[in-house]
Design a protein around this motif. Structure first.
Motif, short mmCIF file in Angstrom:
data_model
loop_
_atom_site.label_atom_id
_atom_site.label_comp_id
_atom_site.label_asym_id
_atom_site.label_seq_id
_atom_site.Cartn_x
_atom_site.Cartn_y
_atom_site.Cartn_z
N UNK A 328 0.86 -1.18 0.00
CA UNK A 328 0.00 0.00 0.00
C UNK A 328 0.89 1.23 0.00
N UNK A 329 0.74 2.07 -1.02
CA UNK A 329 1.58 3.26 -1.18
C UNK A 329 0.69 4.47 -1.42
N UNK A 481 14.65 -13.47 13.24
CA UNK A 481 15.26 -14.27 12.16
C UNK A 481 15.90 -13.41 11.07
N UNK A 482 15.59 -12.09 11.11
CA UNK A 482 16.04 -11.16 10.05
C UNK A 482 15.57 -11.61 8.66
N UNK A 483 14.42 -12.28 8.66
CA UNK A 483 13.82 -12.67 7.38
C UNK A 483 12.86 -11.57 6.94
N UNK A 484 12.82 -11.24 5.64
CA UNK A 484 11.92 -10.17 5.18
C UNK A 484 10.45 -10.56 5.31
N UNK A 485 9.60 -9.57 5.67
CA UNK A 485 8.16 -9.81 5.76
C UNK A 485 7.43 -9.21 4.56
N UNK A 486 8.18 -8.57 3.65
CA UNK A 486 7.67 -8.00 2.41
C UNK A 486 6.48 -7.05 2.63
N UNK A 487 6.59 -6.24 3.67
CA UNK A 487 5.53 -5.27 3.94
C UNK A 487 6.13 -3.88 4.08
N UNK A 488 5.63 -2.94 3.30
CA UNK A 488 6.14 -1.58 3.31
C UNK A 488 5.50 -0.80 4.44
#
Length: 722
Positions: A328-329, A481-488
């Motif tokens: 969402x941008x 975990x420093x794993x990306x959650x792909x949420x802006x």
């Protein structure tokens, strides 16, 4: 006037989208047009294209599906027909008739269903509907592409004579075949076809005895192929007639070509219209695949893409059954520029490309995969600098190429520009490159352009924080975990997690500490603060999500309890009314019993009547005068309550019965314990517990302490010891 360069189309992978749309077209011209889709300059034309695609998409879900728009390309036929004195063959005219018929069907359909497809109907209303082309071709050519016998009186006469001559040929050949077969001059095969003519298969030794023309011999020379003399005469006549037929057909086709030639420009329009419909249909099919819609197009400078998906990524992930994360941008005059930061592989570039590609698709007349409440503004320019821009042909380094690109940005950037820059400022000395990037960003900001950039530079994060109409953003990461959650997440800069990611990937802790000492302590503290804030934001995000879920569950439970409470209250009130009515009847019964007993003792009728009247008067004084209708309603209510109570009692009775049956079934289903001497047992229908002293055949002697009893083993059940 919109200006989008080939580089922008390449950066945003727009060609991949066009290739997918092209594959969904069903005509060759449509496929070509789809590959050449480009941004539309005129806003009114663009809106019409968007509505047309949206209307076609709606046809997939309503009962008024659009008719077939497929056609064979007639470009060569149109070109040839445009040449004076030229003429087309019958099959070419059949193709033209089919195109004309397809267009007519579409035009009539869209006129009929104007309410469903207003913009498509508007487009169709510009096309001339004519049946003349179809009528003229149908008069001459049948549906199989053959010239009709009645195309002209001469052709009709010629074909009639051809049929008569063919009959004579068959008759004369049959007679010759019979004659020479009887004489034994023919081979076993008797006849054959040679150069498309019917011939006798004569044995070589008898060939001089057969009257006719030798047309050839078999490979071995044992058979001669002879056309009988009588047949030969008729064959010459047939050849003459066939030549006349060919001449007449040419004359007919020339005449038809002259009649259709005035419609050449209309046929071009027809073909153009059908190929346009094909592209619209392909766009609609693509929109259906990516869940594309038409967002609100606003004149106010605002871009709000809610739950936006990258279409190429969405389709690729769909094939792999993988999840695609929406973004969402929002960009407004109060928040024109977003600076996205954070670690690599977190989805920064995809977020950037999603915004650019969706805006580009929309400005090319395509629907986009966003939430229905999304809206956007139409930009004059979309400028991009994404990916590795090293130019081998021009011998330019990445940084030189980027500077050249920035120079182009400075020339073109204005208040109606959307710019998208990936890894802003990289390719040079961090301090110097960062300073130059900061200056560029300030310039774009002062020109009031809308833009999104991704960066690792701290000075750009600080600048975004300081400028009133710019903001920071980061891609959310899991703090453990420093794993990306792909949420802006808008409103806060992201840490690059440089040292954390290095540690996670097995770099020795000592080396990481040495690296930390080599840079300014302030920068480490700044990055660490951002990292901590990002971790806190991640925690808050999870907590907020959990609280929202809890709140929704609590609200649902509250509604359920309110409903149950309301039902219980209603039942209690009705039960109370019934109880009060019954208590009153009990009281009256007792009173009547007292009066009866008094009369039994004194036999005083006057006192009896007096007491009874007094009781009636007292009761009547409590009554309200009610109408027959109200009385009927009250009685109905009372019956309903009694019925409900009886129903509830019946339900309880049935429930108890079911429980009892279930218990019996469960007991029967339990595995039977093999009884032995010393086991504690009881009768299946009894309560007393005893011990087995002896087992004889199928009977057991059970000791109950005071007495013993001989019982069938099947009538006993095992009791667990305490």
């Amino acid at each position: 006037m919109i200006s989008i360069t080939d580089k922008t189309l390449q950066d945003l992978e727009f060609t991949t989208v066009l290739e997918t749309v092209s594959e969904l077209c069903i005509t060759e011209l449509g496929k070509e047009k789809a590959l050449n889709i480009s941004p539309v300059k005129n806003p009114e034309t663009l809106m019409n294209m968007l509505w047309q695609t949206s209307e076609y998409t709606s046809s997939f879900s309503n009962n008024n599906a659009l008719p077939n728009h497929g056609f064979e390309n007639i470009s060569n036929e149109i070109k040839f027909l445009a040449i004076e004195d030229s003429f087309l063959d019958a099959l070419a005219f059949r193709k033209i008739a089919t195109v004309s018929e397809t267009v007519n069907t579409l035009l009539l359909f869209l006129k009929k269903f104007n309410d469903y497809y207003p913009k498509l109907s508007e487009k169709a209303s510009e096309i001339e509907l004519t049946k003349t082309i179809i009528q003229k071709i149908d008069e001459v050519i049948d549906k199989y592409g053959e010239i009709k016998d009645n195309a002209s009186p001469s052709l009709s006469e010629i074909r009639k004579n051809i049929n008569l001559v063919r009959a004579k040929i068959n008759q004369s050949f049959g007679m010759a075949l019979s004659q020479y077969a009887n004489l034994g001059y023919l081979d076993d095969i008797r006849e054959s076809i040679f150069e498309n003519r019917r011939v006798l298969a004569v044995l070589a030794m008898y060939r001089r005895k057969v009257k006719g023309t030798i047309l050839g011999n078999s490979k071995t020379g044992s058979i001669s192929y002879i056309e009988p003399e009588a047949t030969l005469r008729f064959s010459r006549e047939l050849n003459n007639l066939q030549f006349e037929e060919k001449e007449e057909i040419t004359k007919i086709l020339r005449k038809l070509s002259n009649e259709i030639r005035p419609f050449v420009s209309l046929l071009k329009i027809y073909q153009d219209f059908l190929s346009d419909v094909d592209v619209i249909a392909a766009k609609a099919k693509y929109a259906n695949k990516i869940n594309g819609i038409l967002p609100n197009i606003t004149k106010e400078k605002r871009m709000f893409f809610r739950e936006a998906y990258h279409p190429i990524l969405y389709l690729n992930n769909k094939k792999k059954n993988a999840v695609t994360f929406p973004q969402t941008v929002e960009l407004t005059n109060e928040n024109r520029i977003i600076v996205i930061s954070g670690p690599n592989a977190g989805g920064k570039t995809i977020s950037l490309k999603t915004v650019g590609l969706l805006q580009l698709m929309l400005q090319c007349g395509m629907l986009i995969p966003v939430h229905e409440r999304s809206e956007t503004f139409l930009f004059d320019r979309i400028l991009t600098d994404i990916g590795d821009n090293q130019s081998i042909e021009n011998h330019l380094s990445t940084y030189s190429y980027r500077l050249k690109n920035m120079n182009y940005f400075l020339k073109k950037c204005n208040a109606k520009t959307l710019f998208l820059i990936d890894e802003f400022g990289t390719g040079s000395d961090p301090e110097l490159g960062g300073a130059l990037a900061e200056t560029f960003l300030e310039e774009f900001y002062h020109r009031e352009a809308f833009g999104i950039i991704t960066t690792h530079y701290s000075n750009l994060k600080i600048l975004a924080n300081e400028l009133p109409h710019a903001s920071n953003a980061n891609m959310l990461f899991d703090e453990k975990s420093l794993e990306p959650l792909y949420k802006l997440i808008l409103g806060q800069a992201g840490s690059s997690f440089t040292f954390e990611v290095a540690q996670k990937n097995g770099i020795p802790f000592g080396l990481i500490n040495r690296a930390k000492k080599k840079i300014e302590s302030g920068k480490v503290r700044f990055d660490k603060t951002i990292a901590n804030l990002q971790k806190e934001r991640s925690k808050l995000e999870k907590t907020s999500q959990n609280l929202k879920e809890e709140e929704i569950r609590a609200r649902e439970e509250s509604k359920k309890l309110e409903n149950i409470n309301s039902k219980i209250q209603d039942k209690l009130e009705r039960y109370q009314e019934l109880y009060d009515a019954n208590q009153r009847l009990v009281y009256l019964g007792q009173k009547l019993d007292d009066i009866s007993e008094k009369y039994y003792n004194n036999k005083n009728k006057k006192e009896l009547i007096g007491e009874f009247l007094k009781m009636v008067e007292i009761e009547n004084s409590k009554r309200k005068k009610i109408t027959a209708k109200e009385k009927k309603v009250k009685e109905a209510e009372k019956r309903e309550i009694v019925k409900e109570v009886a129903q509830k009692v019946e339900e309880i009775r049935v429930e108890k019965k079911e429980k009892k049956l279930k218990a019996i079934k469960e007991e029967a289903a339990k595995p039977k314990v093999v009884l032995k001497v010393g086991d504690r047992v009881r009768m299946l229908d009894g309560k007393s517990i005893g011990t087995i002293d002896k087992i004889e055949k199928k009977k057991a002697v059970v000791n109950y302490g005071i007495f013993t009893s001989k019982v069938d083993l099947d009538a006993l059940e095992y009791v667990q010891p305490k």
